[in-house]
Design an enzyme around this catalytic site. Structure first.
Site, PDB file in Angstrom:
ATOM      1  N   ASN A 129      47.619  85.921 114.158  1.00 27.50           N
ATOM      2  CA  ASN A 129      46.712  84.771 114.288  1.00 27.50           C
ATOM      3  C   ASN A 129      47.089  83.930 115.508  1.00 27.50           C
ATOM      4  O   ASN A 129      47.319  82.725 115.416  1.00 27.50           O
ATOM      5  CB  ASN A 129      46.745  83.920 113.016  1.00 27.50           C
ATOM      6  CG  ASN A 129      45.460  83.131 112.839  1.00 27.50           C
ATOM      7  OD1 ASN A 129      44.569  83.131 113.692  1.00 27.50           O
ATOM      8  ND2 ASN A 129      45.346  82.445 111.713  1.00 27.50           N
ATOM      9  N   HIS A 146      44.212  75.241 106.064  1.00 25.45           N
ATOM     10  CA  HIS A 146      43.817  76.400 105.265  1.00 25.45           C
ATOM     11  C   HIS A 146      43.142  76.013 103.948  1.00 25.45           C
ATOM     12  O   HIS A 146      42.293  76.756 103.458  1.00 25.45           O
ATOM     13  CB  HIS A 146      45.042  77.266 104.951  1.00 25.45           C
ATOM     14  CG  HIS A 146      45.425  78.185 106.059  1.00 25.45           C
ATOM     15  ND1 HIS A 146      46.274  77.817 107.077  1.00 25.45           N
ATOM     16  CD2 HIS A 146      45.058  79.467 106.331  1.00 25.45           C
ATOM     17  CE1 HIS A 146      46.428  78.829 107.911  1.00 25.45           C
ATOM     18  NE2 HIS A 146      45.710  79.840 107.481  1.00 25.45           N
TER      19      HIS A 146
END
Length: 505
Positions: A345, A376
């Site tokens: 990521n 998140h």
């Protein structure tokens, strides 16, 4: 209670076809949108190159296509991106630049958090695609613009780091430029994140101005033309092929290794300990195919449109990995925790570094992990993973300092150490990542209790006991207890960022 797909807001025009191929309508629509975006990206590059049309035309077309595809996939929920972008733009242009960036970040995270919490009410524990995914990318975009604009309006040039100088924005974007950046169809669905300056140079066809030739030579017209044309079609096809492979892997293989099996009595009470650990490693490994598939497909769409130029190789050839989110081979074969984090990521790590780690006055690592966790969402499993990741980050650093020097006496011994480190990294990642997939706190604690929290205990011993037993060596080869104590006490604040960001989504 209805599941998340009963609340799915996107189009159901092709639900009959989704049923025929055996995919949920949300996933089917996502694939339709991404492959349409892929085709339109090729057309966009061929029909609307920057030397034939104005930047305004390219902005407008990218914006309109993004809105249409977004509405098809997410329905009325696309309005959340409009509202988030509008509020952020107003703050950028109405508040003192000295504090504007913090206001945008706070409001964007607050809005994103409300979407995360809303999702928990109608799809708890589910994976239905909704607007929270694009909203996460939009949060990165609006906050990165705000921080870069703050650097350009409220800070002097000499106080900026090299990265901040690269991304600095000297004047507020126009409404068209800003919303084109938020909604451009190439990266709307799942990213990857492209910073504002990189997007503008792509729109204007001036990506070659951003970097220098590795030999310091002036770029000739042939090189500029290669960059202008975008990456070779073979690279795009290769990424699509690998993405399709992982999509098939996701459909065929992953269902055989459900993460929920970890909480079943048969697994906890009847399965041998080593078999339990092996299953966790396999279950957390195969689920990564979901990310590989989505990220590679998103990168292929961007590359097909001509995006992704990132300088030159040592041989002087253009590189097209600016939009790369993951280095699959390096991640899967990483020999230490640091390398794993560096290759996973990647665009999100750059975002976290640019707005959190590089700017925090203290407790850099902790604050970066907290920001990543909030971004998140609010499943307890996320926080088990991120806080545990912070612990393992510092532990891995301590082991590397204390143990590694003893294995560098010869090449065979060094290779042996790398093999052991690679295996230990696989076990550590599985141990710390499974709550991220399992999501719930009690279920995660149940599994950790079954392992007697051994991973956490070993990590704490590595941080506080190992440096006393095996003091890290100085450059002269002698240990320094004073320097040791300082390193231990400040480990959570001074570790390099690639060790500090464990973004698993």
């Amino acid at each position: 209670m209805a599941n998340g797909r009963d609340f799915y807001a996107g189009s159901r025009a092709f639900e009959w076809l989704a049923m025929l191929v055996g995919l949920p309508i949300d996933q089917f629509n996502f694939l339709i949108c991404q492959f349409i975006a892929l085709m339109l990206a090729i057309v966009y590059k061929k029909v609307l190159p920057p030397n034939k049309v104005t930047p305004q035309v390219r902005h407008t077309v990218a914006l309109l296509i993004g809105i249409v595809l977004g509405y098809f996939c997410f329905g009325h929920q696309i309005s959340h991106l409009c509202l988030l972008g509008t509020i952020s733009y107003i703050i950028m242009n109405s508040i003192n630049p000295q504090i504007m960036h913090r206001g945008v970040l706070f409001v964007a995270l607050l809005y994103l958090s409300s979407l995360h919490l809303l999702r928990l009410t109608y799809d708890y524990g589910g994976w239905t695609l909704d607007i929270t995914g694009p909203a996460m990318i939009a949060t990165q975009k609006v906050s990165s613009v705000a921080f870069s604009l703050h650097d350009g309006l409220a800070r002097s040039e000499e106080n900026l780091s090299l990265d901040q100088k690269r991304y600095v924005i000297r004047q507020s974007p126009s409404v068209l430029e800003f919303f084109s950046y938020i909604f451009h169809f190439q990266g709307l669905m799942c990213g990857p994140l492209m910073f504002y300056n990189d997007y503008i140079t792509f729109i204007e066809g001036k990506s070659y101005n951003r970097v220098k030739h590795p030999q310091g030579q002036a770029l000739d017209e042939t090189t500029k033309y290669l960059i202008f044309q975008g990456p070779p079609l073979e690279q795009v096809i290769q990424k699509i092929t690998v993405s399709i492979f992982f999509a098939l892997f996701l459909v065929i293989i992953v269902p055989h290794f459900p993460i929920t099996y970890l909480t079943e009595e048969k697994f906890l009470n009847e399965t041998p300990w080593l078999s339990q650990m092996f299953y966790i490693i396999v279950a957390t490994s195969v689920v990564r195919s979901k990310y590989y598939h989505a990220w590679l497909l998103g990168e292929a769409v961007c590359n097909a449109a001509g995006q992704g130029f990132n300088g030159f190789t040592s041989g002087g050839q253009p590189r097209w990995d600016l939009m790369s989110n993951v280095d699959i081979v390096r991640f899967e074969m990483s020999v230490n925790f640091r390398e794993s984090l560096e290759t996973w990521n990647k665009t999100t790590q750059v975002w976290l570094k640019s707005i959190a780690y590089d700017r925090a006055a203290s407790h850099k690592t902790l604050l970066t992990y907290i920001l990543s966790a909030i971004w998140h969402g609010f499943y307890p499993g996320y926080y088990f993973t991120f806080l545990g990741g912070a612990l393992l980050t510092v532990a891995a650093r301590s082991v590397r300092r204390s143990v590694r020097p003893y294995f560098q006496t010869s090449k065979p011994i060094s290779v042996f150490y790398d093999i052991l480190s690679c295996l230990a990294t696989r076990v550590a990642l599985a141990y710390i990542v499974f709550p991220f997939i399992l999501l719930e706190s009690m279920a995660s604690l149940k599994v950790y209790w079954n392992f007697y929290f051994l991973g956490h205990i070993i990590a704490l011993l590595a941080i506080f006991v190992l440096p006393i037993v095996l003091p890290p060596q100085t450059k002269s080869g002698k240990s320094s207890s004073a320097e040791n104590d300082q390193r231990i006490s400040s480990a959570s604040d001074t570790s390099c960022f690639s060790q500090a960001t464990a973004s698993f989504s």
